[in-house]
Design a protein around this motif. Structure first.
Motif, short mmCIF file in Angstrom:
data_model
loop_
_atom_site.label_atom_id
_atom_site.label_comp_id
_atom_site.label_asym_id
_atom_site.label_seq_id
_atom_site.Cartn_x
_atom_site.Cartn_y
_atom_site.Cartn_z
N PRO A 205 7.98 7.10 5.38
CA PRO A 205 7.13 8.29 5.45
C PRO A 205 6.90 8.73 6.89
O PRO A 205 6.69 7.89 7.78
CB PRO A 205 5.82 7.84 4.78
N LEU A 206 6.90 10.02 7.12
CA LEU A 206 6.78 10.57 8.46
C LEU A 206 5.47 10.16 9.13
O LEU A 206 5.46 9.82 10.32
CB LEU A 206 6.88 12.10 8.40
N THR A 207 4.37 10.19 8.40
CA THR A 207 3.07 9.84 9.00
C THR A 207 3.08 8.40 9.50
O THR A 207 2.62 8.11 10.60
CB THR A 207 1.94 10.04 7.98
N PRO B 289 6.87 13.79 4.34
CA PRO B 289 8.22 13.56 3.79
C PRO B 289 8.84 12.28 4.33
O PRO B 289 8.50 11.82 5.43
CB PRO B 289 8.99 14.79 4.27
N ASP B 290 9.75 11.73 3.57
CA ASP B 290 10.51 10.57 4.05
C ASP B 290 11.53 11.02 5.09
O ASP B 290 12.16 12.06 4.95
CB ASP B 290 11.24 9.89 2.89
N VAL B 291 11.65 10.22 6.13
CA VAL B 291 12.63 10.50 7.18
C VAL B 291 13.49 9.26 7.38
O VAL B 291 13.08 8.14 7.09
CB VAL B 291 11.95 10.89 8.51
N SER B 292 14.69 9.49 7.85
CA SER B 292 15.64 8.39 8.06
C SER B 292 15.39 7.73 9.41
O SER B 292 15.23 8.42 10.42
CB SER B 292 17.08 8.90 7.98
N VAL B 293 15.36 6.42 9.40
CA VAL B 293 15.26 5.63 10.63
C VAL B 293 16.43 4.66 10.63
O VAL B 293 16.66 3.94 9.65
CB VAL B 293 13.94 4.85 10.71
N ALA C 159 0.81 -1.22 0.00
CA ALA C 159 0.00 0.00 0.00
C ALA C 159 0.84 1.27 0.00
O ALA C 159 0.37 2.32 -0.45
CB ALA C 159 -0.94 0.00 1.21
N HIS C 160 2.08 1.19 0.51
CA HIS C 160 2.89 2.40 0.63
C HIS C 160 4.21 2.32 -0.13
O HIS C 160 5.02 3.26 -0.05
CB HIS C 160 3.15 2.70 2.10
N GLY C 161 4.45 1.22 -0.83
CA GLY C 161 5.60 1.13 -1.72
C GLY C 161 6.94 0.97 -1.05
O GLY C 161 7.98 1.21 -1.69
N LEU C 162 6.99 0.55 0.22
CA LEU C 162 8.28 0.35 0.89
C LEU C 162 8.89 -0.97 0.43
O LEU C 162 8.16 -1.92 0.10
CB LEU C 162 8.10 0.33 2.41
N ASP C 163 10.22 -1.05 0.41
CA ASP C 163 10.84 -2.33 0.15
C ASP C 163 10.82 -3.18 1.42
O ASP C 163 10.43 -2.71 2.49
CB ASP C 163 12.27 -2.17 -0.38
N ARG C 164 11.23 -4.45 1.30
CA ARG C 164 11.07 -5.38 2.42
C ARG C 164 11.85 -4.93 3.65
O ARG C 164 11.36 -4.99 4.78
CB ARG C 164 11.53 -6.79 2.01
#
Length: 450
Positions: free
Chosen positions: A332-334, A317-321, A256-261
């Motif tokens: 994504p921040l949300t 916005p994308d944030v680093s974790v 749903a949000h397009g993140l990789d594994r």
């Protein structure tokens, strides 16, 4: 040994109590890892084995159905055999279940493995809970529960992190499950260490007792108070919301949000990671200030909007974790804020809810109370993954149709609203003349009363 003989024995020193906590928590670490190891391979099972979301839901439900069948007998076994034998037997069953789940590509075999896991894992949790109640009542009980939950959830986080530290295994669905089988050996080893420690302590220390578990017959259920049943109801809807969400979370973040594994695994792991640090702090805090039912209500209120936030709010916005020794990702921040808030709720409510039972139920029925609580928890938990799986299939959820996941998120929200209702009813009851002291009891007042 007679009761009078036990009376002259000293209580176990602090070192013994904390070693018990360590071994029981390590047993739970392996237990949680095995359960959550399936979550990162959901997309691989769908791609490589052609499983539907409904079948994925069935794998989760099989675990719960098995737990329902065994939990009532499990409570009896714990009191009949003793905690040390029960913990070891159930840990071995979990090891066998992990191996069976990884053994073949057939849906029926994987389903049988998850069913066998339910036969061992949930009674293992009941046994561990009973151990801590016996060794720590009046001695930082909520803090001990918090530490135990933190180590357990480290097992869940480690399963999510395996997408990073064991990423080469994720070329197929099977190898990550064999890794889970190896981790299951931690549970068995820790259980054996606890067995040896309790055997050495018998006759040297007064270990206390939780009494003989009553059989859970319908005619005896009236003896539990309204507060106990409100806690039961909150427990059912809370775990029926959070655990199924975690089951599908990595796949949901991917589709749903397009993140990789790896990014999805790290984001999902933040929920148990937040709980790892916050749960013992909440437990320690509540031991000192009381207000247990109020805190459960606050946690339920915070959880209510989270699933709609992740569905309707812009991703931001994308944030680093970054997690030391594991890896980092852009998320994504949300999504990050929602998962951290849910992690706080996942810390607060269990840290308060489970030890609260020890304050409102007679010690002679504590094993029964926890078994019944876990039994009811499984009833709700068994239904939700199937419902969410059916909703995802019906609305054709997937990367081409992210809106197909919306119906499941509304379903989670409806469950969260029920949790808020039951938490409010508990707070209102405990704030009145019929309360059991959940609002006022602290570790100091409990020690003074003792």
């Amino acid at each position: 040994m007679t009761a009078s003989d036990r009376g002259v024995l000293p209580r176990p020193p602090a070192l013994h109590r904390w070693l018990v906590l360590l071994f029981v928590s390590l047993a739970m670490f392996g237990n949680y890892y095995i359960y959550d190891a399936l979550n990162p391979v959901i997309d691989l099972l769908r791609e490589q084995r052609g499983f539907s979301y409904r079948q994925i839901g069935m794998l989760s439900t099989a675990y719960n159905v098995a737990a329902l069948l065994v939990l009532l007998a499990g409570g009896y076994i714990i009191d009949r055999w003793g905690t040390k034998q029960a913990i070891t037997v159930f840990a071995v069953i979990c090891l066998l279940a992990a191996a069976l789940t990884a053994a073949t590509p057939h849906f029926e075999t994987i389903l049988a493995g998850r069913f066998l896991l339910g036969l061992g894992a949930e009674p293992l949790i009941v046994a561990a809970t009973t151990v801590l109640a016996k060794w720590f009542k009046g001695k930082e009980l909520s803090f001990a529960f918090g530490i135990n939950l933190s180590v357990s959830r480290l097992g869940s986080a480690s399963a999510d992190w395996s997408t990073s530290f064991a990423s080469p295994l994720y070329t197929n669905w099977q190898d990550p499950l064999w890794l889970a089988t190896a981790v299951a050996g931690i549970s068995v080893s820790a259980a054996l260490l606890y067995w040896m420690m309790e055997r050495r302590a018998e006759g040297r220390f007064d270990l206390g007792t939780t009494g003989k578990t009553d059989k859970l017959e319908l005619k005896g259920l009236y003896s539990f108070s309204a507060s106990y049943w409100y806690i039961i109801a909150l427990c059912v809807v809370f775990y029926a919301t959070v655990f199924p969400f975690r089951t599908f979370a990595i796949d949901y973040f991917q589709q749903a949000h397009g993140l990789d594994r790896e990014a999805a695994g790290i984001l999902s792991s933040l929920l148990p990671v937040a709980a790892i640090f916050a749960t013992p702090l909440f437990g320690l805090w509540v031991d000192r200030v009381g207000r247990r039912s109020l805190f459960m209500a606050v946690g339920s209120l915070v959880m209510l909007p989270l699933f709609l936030m992740v569905t309707y709010l812009p991703p931001g916005p994308d944030v680093s974790v970054s997690i030391p020794f594991i890896g980092g990702a852009q998320v994504p921040l949300t999504l990050l804020l929602v998962i951290l808030l849910l992690g706080g709720v996942f810390s607060l409510i269990p840290a308060v809810m489970w030890p609260s039972v020890a304050y409102i139920v007679d010690a002679r029925r504590l094993g029964s109370a926890y078994a019944l609580m876990t039994f009811c928890q499984q009833m709700g938990w068994a239904v939700v993954p199937l419902v969410v799986g059916v909703l995802n299939d019906r609305f054709q959820a997937g990367p081409e149709n992210p809106a197909g996941y919306t119906a499941g998120m509304w379903f989670y929200t409806a469950l969260a609203s029920l949790g808020l209702l039951f938490a409010y009813l508990l707070w209102r009851t405990e704030s009145g003349p019929g309360g059991h002291g959940l609002e006022r009891l602290t570790i100091r007042s409990a020690s003074a009363d003792g």
